[in-house]
Write a protein that holds these residues in place. Sequence first.
Motif, PDB file in Angstrom:
ATOM      1  N   LEU A 187      45.089  40.310  36.177  1.00 41.44           N
ATOM      2  CA  LEU A 187      44.038  40.997  37.196  1.00 41.44           C
ATOM      3  C   LEU A 187      42.674  40.486  36.615  1.00 41.44           C
ATOM      4  O   LEU A 187      42.045  40.198  37.710  1.00 41.44           O
ATOM      5  CB  LEU A 187      44.174  42.419  36.848  1.00 41.44           C
ATOM      6  CG  LEU A 187      45.376  43.056  37.248  1.00 41.44           C
ATOM      7  CD1 LEU A 187      45.539  44.726  36.869  1.00 41.44           C
ATOM      8  CD2 LEU A 187      45.679  43.019  38.778  1.00 41.44           C
ATOM      9  N   LEU A 188      42.406  40.293  35.549  1.00 42.87           N
ATOM     10  CA  LEU A 188      41.001  39.858  35.268  1.00 42.87           C
ATOM     11  C   LEU A 188      40.443  38.471  35.848  1.00 42.87           C
ATOM     12  O   LEU A 188      39.652  37.952  36.304  1.00 42.87           O
ATOM     13  CB  LEU A 188      40.710  39.653  33.691  1.00 42.87           C
ATOM     14  CG  LEU A 188      39.299  39.441  33.123  1.00 42.87           C
ATOM     15  CD1 LEU A 188      38.242  40.476  33.730  1.00 42.87           C
ATOM     16  CD2 LEU A 188      39.284  39.614  31.661  1.00 42.87           C
ATOM     17  N   ALA A 225      42.213  37.201  38.488  1.00 42.94           N
ATOM     18  CA  ALA A 225      42.167  37.341  39.670  1.00 42.94           C
ATOM     19  C   ALA A 225      40.868  37.801  40.251  1.00 42.94           C
ATOM     20  O   ALA A 225      40.214  37.340  41.289  1.00 42.94           O
ATOM     21  CB  ALA A 225      43.051  38.372  40.343  1.00 42.94           C
ATOM     22  N   LEU A 226      40.270  38.778  39.482  1.00 34.09           N
ATOM     23  CA  LEU A 226      38.987  39.109  39.646  1.00 34.09           C
ATOM     24  C   LEU A 226      38.066  38.059  39.512  1.00 34.09           C
ATOM     25  O   LEU A 226      37.147  37.746  40.580  1.00 34.09           O
ATOM     26  CB  LEU A 226      38.497  40.332  38.652  1.00 34.09           C
ATOM     27  CG  LEU A 226      37.259  40.705  38.803  1.00 34.09           C
ATOM     28  CD1 LEU A 226      36.924  41.479  40.128  1.00 34.09           C
ATOM     29  CD2 LEU A 226      37.033  41.709  37.762  1.00 34.09           C
ATOM     30  N   SER A 227      37.858  37.264  38.605  1.00 30.19           N
ATOM     31  CA  SER A 227      37.218  36.163  38.367  1.00 30.19           C
ATOM     32  C   SER A 227      37.053  35.034  39.466  1.00 30.19           C
ATOM     33  O   SER A 227      36.345  34.552  39.916  1.00 30.19           O
ATOM     34  CB  SER A 227      37.214  35.350  37.217  1.00 30.19           C
ATOM     35  OG  SER A 227      37.377  36.265  36.305  1.00 30.19           O
ATOM     36  N   ARG A 228      38.235  34.856  39.880  1.00 29.02           N
ATOM     37  CA  ARG A 228      38.798  33.827  40.614  1.00 29.02           C
ATOM     38  C   ARG A 228      38.437  33.940  42.229  1.00 29.02           C
ATOM     39  O   ARG A 228      37.739  33.208  43.137  1.00 29.02           O
ATOM     40  CB  ARG A 228      40.174  33.167  40.754  1.00 29.02           C
ATOM     41  CG  ARG A 228      40.469  31.943  41.468  1.00 29.02           C
ATOM     42  CD  ARG A 228      39.831  30.577  40.944  1.00 29.02           C
ATOM     43  NE  ARG A 228      39.956  29.440  41.877  1.00 29.02           N
ATOM     44  CZ  ARG A 228      39.292  29.153  42.993  1.00 29.02           C
ATOM     45  NH1 ARG A 228      38.857  30.159  43.484  1.00 29.02           N
ATOM     46  NH2 ARG A 228      39.695  28.147  43.621  1.00 29.02           N
ATOM     47  N   TYR A 229      38.905  35.319  42.651  1.00 32.03           N
ATOM     48  CA  TYR A 229      38.969  35.591  44.227  1.00 32.03           C
ATOM     49  C   TYR A 229      37.872  36.600  44.494  1.00 32.03           C
ATOM     50  O   TYR A 229      37.408  36.501  45.758  1.00 32.03           O
ATOM     51  CB  TYR A 229      40.197  35.779  44.543  1.00 32.03           C
ATOM     52  CG  TYR A 229      41.482  34.703  44.261  1.00 32.03           C
ATOM     53  CD1 TYR A 229      41.282  33.771  44.988  1.00 32.03           C
ATOM     54  CD2 TYR A 229      42.413  35.077  43.262  1.00 32.03           C
ATOM     55  CE1 TYR A 229      42.232  32.697  44.560  1.00 32.03           C
ATOM     56  CE2 TYR A 229      43.327  34.060  43.048  1.00 32.03           C
ATOM     57  CZ  TYR A 229      43.190  33.017  43.570  1.00 32.03           C
ATOM     58  OH  TYR A 229      44.351  31.743  43.581  1.00 32.03           O
ATOM     59  N   ILE A 230      37.422  37.342  43.798  1.00 27.35           N
ATOM     60  CA  ILE A 230      36.318  38.270  43.967  1.00 27.35           C
ATOM     61  C   ILE A 230      34.854  37.937  43.800  1.00 27.35           C
ATOM     62  O   ILE A 230      34.175  37.866  44.364  1.00 27.35           O
ATOM     63  CB  ILE A 230      36.814  39.753  43.553  1.00 27.35           C
ATOM     64  CG1 ILE A 230      38.216  40.118  44.008  1.00 27.35           C
ATOM     65  CG2 ILE A 230      35.622  40.776  43.800  1.00 27.35           C
ATOM     66  CD1 ILE A 230      38.582  41.515  43.708  1.00 27.35           C
ATOM     67  N   LEU A 231      34.833  37.538  42.279  1.00 26.59           N
ATOM     68  CA  LEU A 231      33.693  37.049  41.598  1.00 26.59           C
ATOM     69  C   LEU A 231      33.328  35.770  42.124  1.00 26.59           C
ATOM     70  O   LEU A 231      32.117  35.372  42.280  1.00 26.59           O
ATOM     71  CB  LEU A 231      33.432  37.362  40.239  1.00 26.59           C
ATOM     72  CG  LEU A 231      33.407  38.705  39.830  1.00 26.59           C
ATOM     73  CD1 LEU A 231      33.486  39.088  38.396  1.00 26.59           C
ATOM     74  CD2 LEU A 231      32.489  39.538  40.672  1.00 26.59           C
ATOM     75  N   LYS A 232      34.450  34.778  42.325  1.00 29.62           N
ATOM     76  CA  LYS A 232      34.458  33.525  42.666  1.00 29.62           C
ATOM     77  C   LYS A 232      33.491  32.607  41.872  1.00 29.62           C
ATOM     78  O   LYS A 232      32.703  31.811  42.174  1.00 29.62           O
ATOM     79  CB  LYS A 232      33.766  33.351  44.049  1.00 29.62           C
ATOM     80  CG  LYS A 232      34.672  34.019  45.179  1.00 29.62           C
ATOM     81  CD  LYS A 232      34.303  33.838  46.526  1.00 29.62           C
ATOM     82  CE  LYS A 232      35.303  34.566  47.527  1.00 29.62           C
ATOM     83  NZ  LYS A 232      34.883  34.427  48.760  1.00 29.62           N
ATOM     84  N   MET A 281      35.976  38.403  29.707  1.00 32.73           N
ATOM     85  CA  MET A 281      35.364  39.491  30.233  1.00 32.73           C
ATOM     86  C   MET A 281      33.863  39.577  29.708  1.00 32.73           C
ATOM     87  O   MET A 281      32.791  39.837  30.426  1.00 32.73           O
ATOM     88  CB  MET A 281      35.822  40.898  29.746  1.00 32.73           C
ATOM     89  CG  MET A 281      34.903  42.033  30.582  1.00 32.73           C
ATOM     90  SD  MET A 281      35.983  43.610  29.883  1.00 32.73           S
ATOM     91  CE  MET A 281      37.497  43.541  31.114  1.00 32.73           C
ATOM     92  N   LEU A 323      32.087  36.779  31.530  1.00 35.01           N
ATOM     93  CA  LEU A 323      31.845  37.086  33.019  1.00 35.01           C
ATOM     94  C   LEU A 323      30.445  37.891  33.042  1.00 35.01           C
ATOM     95  O   LEU A 323      29.415  37.677  33.837  1.00 35.01           O
ATOM     96  CB  LEU A 323      33.035  37.889  33.493  1.00 35.01           C
ATOM     97  CG  LEU A 323      34.144  37.209  34.051  1.00 35.01           C
ATOM     98  CD1 LEU A 323      35.228  37.988  34.378  1.00 35.01           C
ATOM     99  CD2 LEU A 323      33.890  36.324  35.257  1.00 35.01           C
TER     100      LEU A 323
END
Length: 233
Positions: free
Chosen positions: A141-142, A144-151, A215, A218
């Motif tokens: 999930l982390l 996915a957050l980095s790649r697709y939401i925070l980009k 984390m 990030l």
Amino acid sequence: MKYTYLLIDFFTIIIPFIFSFHPRLNFYKTWKAFFPAVMLTGFLFITWDIYFTGIGVWGFNARYLTGIEISNLPLEEILFFFCIPYACVFTFHCLDLFLKKSIPHATERILSPFFMSIFAVVGFLNTDKMYTIVTFTGLSLLLALSRYILKVNWLGKFYIIYAILLFPFLIVNGLLTGTGLDEPVVWYNEAEIFGLRILTIPVEDVFYGMGLILMNVLIYSYLKQKTLKTGLS
């Protein structure tokens, strides 16, 4: 020896701390970004640690501890979440300055979803093992957050740097899990882990460490960039 874990923390951080003031590195100038990052990440991971210690997923050998506790955690374990991230984020900072090559974006676009899928599957197949499912699912999930939401655009470089960090990681975590010692500093409930070990290190620890450092990086990178923009405005 009751100072074993405390000395592991100390020797993990002392060289990165000293070199933080090197004029070519100037890591100390980024502390405004680092300290909030380590406190926010530390709060989450220490909460996780308190819970897992409480339910017996892992625990600590009093033989290697000073005896000072906060909640149900040894002081040394609390310090772990500052010392290890400090050393790793310092290394990330240094290698980011001097490491010009990274995994090509086209490769990273394949690699990241691959990692997410593998970690999610490992978690799904081990729902009866608390450490395994939380570690692998959380890391998936982390990412996915980095790649697709925070980009973020530095995941490729992060993979390379974390691979480099695995060498000192194996030394530090090896000591904590009993390599070279009569007994482990940190013990694990065999019913709650996958069972595969690297020497004495549960394989979950490799990916737990990856999540911990990712984390921190990030939040650190976001705050560092925000500080730079504020300084320019």
